[in-house]
Scaffold this active site. Structure first.
Site, PDB file in Angstrom:
ATOM      1  N   ASN A  84       0.854  -1.216   0.058  1.00 57.64           N
ATOM      2  CA  ASN A  84       0.002   0.020   0.016  1.00 57.64           C
ATOM      3  C   ASN A  84       0.764   1.164  -0.010  1.00 57.64           C
ATOM      4  O   ASN A  84       0.392   2.294  -0.579  1.00 57.64           O
ATOM      5  CB  ASN A  84      -0.820   0.121   1.233  1.00 57.64           C
ATOM      6  CG  ASN A  84      -1.428   1.230   1.452  1.00 57.64           C
ATOM      7  OD1 ASN A  84      -2.342   1.986   0.966  1.00 57.64           O
ATOM      8  ND2 ASN A  84      -0.904   1.945   2.454  1.00 57.64           N
ATOM      9  N   SER A 138      -3.700   2.415  -9.045  1.00 52.36           N
ATOM     10  CA  SER A 138      -4.406   3.686  -8.986  1.00 52.36           C
ATOM     11  C   SER A 138      -4.957   3.870 -10.409  1.00 52.36           C
ATOM     12  O   SER A 138      -4.437   3.251 -11.452  1.00 52.36           O
ATOM     13  CB  SER A 138      -3.417   4.767  -8.755  1.00 52.36           C
ATOM     14  OG  SER A 138      -4.114   6.120  -9.038  1.00 52.36           O
ATOM     15  N   TYR A 151       4.027   9.436 -10.697  1.00 56.08           N
ATOM     16  CA  TYR A 151       3.212   8.594 -10.015  1.00 56.08           C
ATOM     17  C   TYR A 151       2.135   7.724 -10.851  1.00 56.08           C
ATOM     18  O   TYR A 151       2.239   6.222 -10.694  1.00 56.08           O
ATOM     19  CB  TYR A 151       2.360   9.308  -8.966  1.00 56.08           C
ATOM     20  CG  TYR A 151       1.337   8.647  -8.124  1.00 56.08           C
ATOM     21  CD1 TYR A 151       1.648   7.953  -7.242  1.00 56.08           C
ATOM     22  CD2 TYR A 151      -0.233   8.709  -8.764  1.00 56.08           C
ATOM     23  CE1 TYR A 151       0.623   7.233  -6.195  1.00 56.08           C
ATOM     24  CE2 TYR A 151      -0.953   7.947  -8.158  1.00 56.08           C
ATOM     25  CZ  TYR A 151      -0.754   7.316  -6.775  1.00 56.08           C
ATOM     26  OH  TYR A 151      -1.590   6.536  -5.908  1.00 56.08           O
ATOM     27  N   ALA A 154       4.333   4.989 -12.423  1.00 56.67           N
ATOM     28  CA  ALA A 154       4.974   4.150 -11.474  1.00 56.67           C
ATOM     29  C   ALA A 154       3.686   3.057 -11.395  1.00 56.67           C
ATOM     30  O   ALA A 154       3.858   1.914 -11.139  1.00 56.67           O
ATOM     31  CB  ALA A 154       5.330   4.619 -10.275  1.00 56.67           C
ATOM     32  N   LYS A 155       2.568   3.585 -11.170  1.00 52.78           N
ATOM     33  CA  LYS A 155       1.304   2.812 -10.879  1.00 52.78           C
ATOM     34  C   LYS A 155       0.892   1.843 -12.277  1.00 52.78           C
ATOM     35  O   LYS A 155       0.583   0.820 -11.997  1.00 52.78           O
ATOM     36  CB  LYS A 155       0.124   3.609 -10.628  1.00 52.78           C
ATOM     37  CG  LYS A 155       0.213   4.313  -8.954  1.00 52.78           C
ATOM     38  CD  LYS A 155       0.060   3.254  -7.961  1.00 52.78           C
ATOM     39  CE  LYS A 155       0.248   3.656  -6.829  1.00 52.78           C
ATOM     40  NZ  LYS A 155       0.419   2.694  -5.642  1.00 52.78           N
TER      41      LYS A 155
END
Length: 255
Positions: A84, A138, A151, A154-155
């Site tokens: 997480n 995400s 971000y 990366a997700k």
């Protein structure tokens, strides 16, 4: 008497969505270990049980390997890992230093990789060799992510990584992703503004509200359970229906 409860590690489980996930596992009867760089402001508790906190910087691969080895030695096994920990501040790509973007990728992609590798070493060495790993992805990983570009990238990589792990580590260790949309946590105001801003954002979600951390936790508990024993390499979208396409409101034929 041997304690037969599930042993679960939740990274970044001291606050926000991570704390909600930890509480859901506690409510389901699991023994829960949460890790983060700093201890929680208050104990993470549910159903009369508290999660155990252990400090860890997940960006340190060696420390992460040692963490899982020590945790498994103390608890006897590891049944589930929920990756997480992550997040990002807002910042346009052209206005952010490359080193800052690299740190975001490190936290949101490399750290879950390190944790998963360390957890897999423990899981495959157990007598039954079984385990479950869940990535918290995400919606930013599947659509443009202005202001959080590194971000989102990366997700996207994290979801692909989970699918590859699911193939390489089958049949004993299952790996899945919860693709999370908008969630309401204690820091929601930093992303969406005051209560009016939060309500306005919630109206963009088909179900009319942001996700509660406990709902993310419920999905993770399911994916780690026997009820999901044939689910691996999957992406569970937890986004309240997603987003209404902007063109529907822009097109004059709809007015």
């Amino acid at each position: 008497m041997t304690d037969t409860r599930q042993v679960v590690v939740v990274t970044g489980g001291t606050r926000g969505v991570g704390a909600g996930i930890a509480r859901s596992f506690l409510a389901a009867g699991a023994r829960v270990v949460v890790c983060a760089r700093r201890p929680p402001d208050r104990p993470v508790e549910a159903a009369g049980e508290a999660a155990e906190f252990r400090p860890l910087d997940l960006r340190d691969a060696e420390a992460t390997h040692a963490f899982f080895a020590d945790m498994a030695a103390d608890h006897g096994r590891l049944d589930a890992l929920v990756n997480n920990a992550g997040g990002t501040p807002f910042g346009l790509l052209a206005e952010s230093a490359p080193a800052r973007q690299a740190k975001i990728v490190e936290l949101n992609l490399l750290a879950p990789l390190y944790a998963s590798l360390a957890a897999y070493e423990v899981m495959r060495g157990q007598e039954d060799g079984a385990g479950s790993i869940t990535m918290i992805g995400s919606v930013s990983g599947s659509r443009p992510s202005p202001g959080t570009g590194a971000y989102g990238a990366a997700k996207a990589g994290l979801e692909n990584l989970a699918r590859t792990m699911a193939v390489e580590w089958a049949p004993k260790v299952r790996v899945n992703t919860v693709v999370l949309g908008l969630a309401r946590t204690e820091s929601a105001h930093l992303h969406y503004g005051d209560e009016d801003g939060i309500a306005a954002v919630a109206r963009t979600v088909p179900l009319g509200r942001l996700a509660d951390p406990s709902e993310v936790g419920d999905a993770c508990v399911f994916l780690a359970s026997d009820g999901a024993r044939y689910i691996s390499g999957a992406a569970l979208h937890l986004h309240g229906g997603g987003e209404r396409p902007a063109f529907l409101d822009a097109a004059s034929v709809n007015h």
